[in-house]
Design an enzyme around this catalytic site. Structure first.
Site, PDB file in Angstrom:
ATOM      1  N   ARG A   1       0.866  -1.179   0.000  1.00 49.86           N
ATOM      2  CA  ARG A   1       0.000   0.000   0.000  1.00 49.86           C
ATOM      3  C   ARG A   1       0.899   1.223   0.000  1.00 49.86           C
ATOM      4  NH1 ARG A   1      -0.975   2.393   4.750  1.00 49.86           N
ATOM      5  NH2 ARG A   1      -1.164   0.656   6.164  1.00 49.86           N
TER       6      ARG A   1
ATOM      7  N   HIS B   1      -3.324   4.150   5.166  1.00 47.34           N
ATOM      8  CA  HIS B   1      -4.392   3.134   5.215  1.00 47.34           C
ATOM      9  C   HIS B   1      -5.698   3.716   4.663  1.00 47.34           C
ATOM     10  CE1 HIS B   1      -7.050  -0.022   6.508  1.00 47.34           C
ATOM     11  NE2 HIS B   1      -7.750   0.869   7.179  1.00 47.34           N
TER      12      HIS B   1
ATOM     13  N   TYR C   1       4.372   5.217  11.521  1.00 54.72           N
ATOM     14  CA  TYR C   1       4.779   3.843  11.848  1.00 54.72           C
ATOM     15  C   TYR C   1       5.607   3.150  10.760  1.00 54.72           C
ATOM     16  CZ  TYR C   1       0.423   3.000   9.214  1.00 54.72           C
ATOM     17  OH  TYR C   1      -0.558   3.012   8.261  1.00 54.72           O
TER      18      TYR C   1
HETATM   19  C1  TPP Z   1     -14.234  -6.543  12.096  1.00 56.33           C
HETATM   20  C2  TPP Z   1     -13.388  -5.310  12.000  1.00 56.33           C
HETATM   21  N1  TPP Z   1     -12.437  -5.085  12.914  1.00 56.33           N
HETATM   22  C3  TPP Z   1     -11.664  -3.968  12.824  1.00 56.33           C
HETATM   23  C4  TPP Z   1     -11.872  -3.070  11.815  1.00 56.33           C
HETATM   24  C5  TPP Z   1     -10.989  -1.821  11.698  1.00 56.33           C
HETATM   25  N2  TPP Z   1     -10.073  -1.998  10.580  1.00 56.33           N
HETATM   26  C6  TPP Z   1     -10.319  -1.423   9.389  1.00 56.33           C
HETATM   27  S1  TPP Z   1      -9.160  -1.814   8.253  1.00 56.33           S
HETATM   28  C7  TPP Z   1      -8.282  -2.728   9.360  1.00 56.33           C
HETATM   29  C8  TPP Z   1      -7.002  -3.404   8.946  1.00 56.33           C
HETATM   30  C9  TPP Z   1      -7.179  -4.366   7.837  1.00 56.33           C
HETATM   31  O1  TPP Z   1      -5.938  -4.796   7.399  1.00 56.33           O
HETATM   32  P1  TPP Z   1      -5.810  -5.759   6.193  1.00 56.33           P
HETATM   33  O2  TPP Z   1      -6.772  -6.892   6.333  1.00 56.33           O
HETATM   34  O3  TPP Z   1      -4.395  -6.112   6.027  1.00 56.33           O
HETATM   35  O4  TPP Z   1      -6.358  -4.886   4.959  1.00 56.33           O
HETATM   36  P2  TPP Z   1      -5.668  -3.675   4.174  1.00 56.33           P
HETATM   37  O5  TPP Z   1      -6.418  -2.439   4.554  1.00 56.33           O
HETATM   38  O6  TPP Z   1      -4.235  -3.617   4.551  1.00 56.33           O
HETATM   39  O7  TPP Z   1      -5.879  -4.003   2.752  1.00 56.33           O
HETATM   40  C10 TPP Z   1      -8.915  -2.731  10.596  1.00 56.33           C
HETATM   41  C11 TPP Z   1      -8.396  -3.433  11.793  1.00 56.33           C
HETATM   42  C12 TPP Z   1     -12.894  -3.342  10.886  1.00 56.33           C
HETATM   43  N3  TPP Z   1     -13.162  -2.550   9.833  1.00 56.33           N
HETATM   44  N4  TPP Z   1     -13.638  -4.486  10.983  1.00 56.33           N
END
Ligand code: TPP
Ligand code: MG
Length: 364
Positions: free
Chosen positions: A256, A260, A269
C-alpha cells in the site's frame, strides 16, 4: 522407522514481469494479447487518476473518508480480467481497478464513500464494498455454494488483506470452502500492513499462503504487482474451481503506497526508504516498460491518456456530486420488499415529526 515425515510440501511463487521490466516468455507468452495489455495499462492509469481525485475530494471536505488504492491495482485488475461475467467478485475496499474493469461505474464508489447507499447498488456480479474486516469471505463461500447447489459453473473470487487472515471469519470461510468442495478463489492482498500492524506481528509463519495448507487447499504465492502473474494464477485457480470444484488460496504480495485511509498517517509507523523501495516496484511502471519495449507506448500517448483521464474522472465527480439527495423514505423503501407495519408507521411518523421524536410521540 519410528519417526517419518508426515507431510512435506513447497509453495510456488509466481512472477512473470518483474520490477525491471524483465519478462518471462515461457510463462507470459500469449497470456494477454498486446491490445489488451494496452487497454489494461490505460485502465490502471485511469484508476490511478481516480484515486488521486478521490483523495483530494476527501481532503477538501467533499467526501467522508477514502482508502487509497495506489500501488495495489494489479491484484484485482488481473483477477477481473481473468474472471468471466458469470463469476462473482467479492471485494473489500481497495479493489477499484478490478471493479471498474467489471463494469462498476466509478460514480458508485464515490457515492459509497460519500455515505450514499446508492453507491452499493451494483448491477454486475460484484458485491458492495465490505468494510467490516473478513465478512466478505463468508459471503463468497455462500455464493460459491449456491452456484454449486444450482449446478451452475460460476465461481466466487474474494479479496481481503493480510490482517483479515487473523479473523475468525477467514478460518470459517476457508474451512467451509475446502470441506464442501466449493468453487471459491481466495485472494489475500498482503500489503505488509493492517493499518499500523505489520504482517510479521499478525502471522508468525514465513508465508500467509501456507495458512491455506491447513485446510487442504491448493496454495500459491504471487507477485501481486505483476499483472501477468496475477492473470495466470487467477486463471489456474478459476479453472480448478470450475472443473474440480476446489478452492484455491492465493497470497498476492503487494504494497500500500498511500496511508491506510484518509484517517491515517502512515509516516508515524513506517520508514520512508521502505516506501520508496516499493514505489519502484509499482505495477504501472513495469507495465509501461513492457509496452515501451515493444514500441506500443510513448510519451505522446501518455500525455494524451492523462488528458483523457482528467476529462473522464471530472465527469464521474460531477455525476456523483450532482445526484439528487436521497430522501429519508429511502431507508425504509429499500429495506424489505414489503415494508412491515411497524416500519411503515415509523416512515409516516418521520415525515410528520421532528427527527428526535419517538413513534408514540413520547420523544423517547
Ligand atoms: C471486524 C473489524 N475489525 C476492525 C476493523 C478496523 N479496521 C479497518 S481496516 C483494518 C485493517 C485491515 O488490514 P488488512 O486486512 O491487512 O487490509 P488492508 O487495509 O491492509 O488491505 C482494521 C483493523 C474493521 N473494519 N472491521
Ligand atoms: Mg494489509
Amino acid at each position: 522407522m519410528p519417526v517419518d515425515c508426515a507431510f512435506e510440501i513447497a509453495i510456488e511463487r509466481v512472477s512473470i514481469l518483474d520490477e525491471h521490466g524483465v519478462f518471462d516468455e515461457s510463462l507470459g507468452q500469449g497470456l494477454i494479447s498486446d491490445d489488451d495489455v494496452e487497454k489494461l495499462y490505460r485502465h490502471m492509469s485511469m484508476c490511478r487518476h481516480f484515486d488521486e481525485i478521490a483523495f483530494k475530494l476527501q481532503r477538501s471536505g467533499r467526501m467522508g473518508t477514502y482508502p487509497e488504492n495506489r500501488g495495489q491495482e494489479a491484484t484485482s485488475l488481473g483477477a477481473a480480467y481473468a474472471l468471466e461475467d458469470k463469476d462473482w467478485m467479492v471485494t473489500c475496499y481497495r479493489e477499484n481497478a478490478g471493479l471498474f474493469w467489471r463494469g462498476v461505474d466509478p460514480e458508485k464508489i464515490l457515492l459509497h464513500w460519500m455515505g450514499d447507499e446508492r453507491g452499493n447498488n451494483i448491477p454486475v456480479r460484484a458485491t458492495p464494498l465490505a468494510i467490516p474486516i473478513g465478512t466478505q469471505m463468508l459471503h463468497a463461500v455462500g455464493l460459491g455454494w449456491a452456484s454449486k447447489y444450482r449446478g451452475e459453473d460460476g465461481i466466487a473470487c474474494t479479496f481481503f488483506g493480510d490482517g483479515a487472515t487473523s479473523e475468525g471469519d477467514f478460518h470459517e470461510a476457508m474451512n467451509f470452502a475446502a470441506n464442501l468442495d466449493l468453487p471459491v478463489v481466495f485472494v489475500c492482498q498482503n500489503n505488509s500492513w493492517a493499518i499500523s500492524t505489520p504482517t510479521a506481528i499478525n502471522c508468525s509463519a514465513p508465508t500467509l499462503a501456507q495458512r491455506g495448507l491447513a485446510y487442504g487447499m491448493h496454495c500459491v504465492q504471487v507477485d501481486g504487482n505483476d499483472l501477468f502473474a496475477m492473470v495466470k494464477v487467477i486463471r489456474d485457480a478459476a479453472s480448478r474451481a470450475r472443473t474440480e470444484s476446489r478452492p484455491t488460496f492465493i497470497e498476492a504480495i503487494t504494497y500500500r503506497l498511500g496511508d491506510h485511509t484518509t484517517a491515517d498517517d502512515a509516516r508515524r509507523y513506517r520508514e520512508q526508504d521502505v516506501v520508496d523501495e516499493w514505489a519502484a516496484k509499482d505495477p504501472m511502471i513495469r507495465l509501461r516498460k513492457w509496452l515501451e519495449q515493444r514500441d506500443l507506448w510513448d510519451e505522446g500517448r501518455e500525455q494524451a491518456l492523462r488528458t483523457e483521464n482528467e476529462i473522464y474522472v471530472k465527469d464521474v465527480v460531477e455525476r456523483a456530486e450532482g445526484i439528487e439527495p436521497p430522501t429519508t423514505d429511502d431507508m425504509f423503501t429499500w429495506m424489505y420488499s414489503e415494508t412491515p407495519p411497524v416500519l411503515d408507521l415509523q416512515r409516516r411518523t418521520l415525515r410528520t415529526s421532528s427527527l428526535g421524536q419517538g413513534i408514540d410521540g413520547s420523544g423517547s
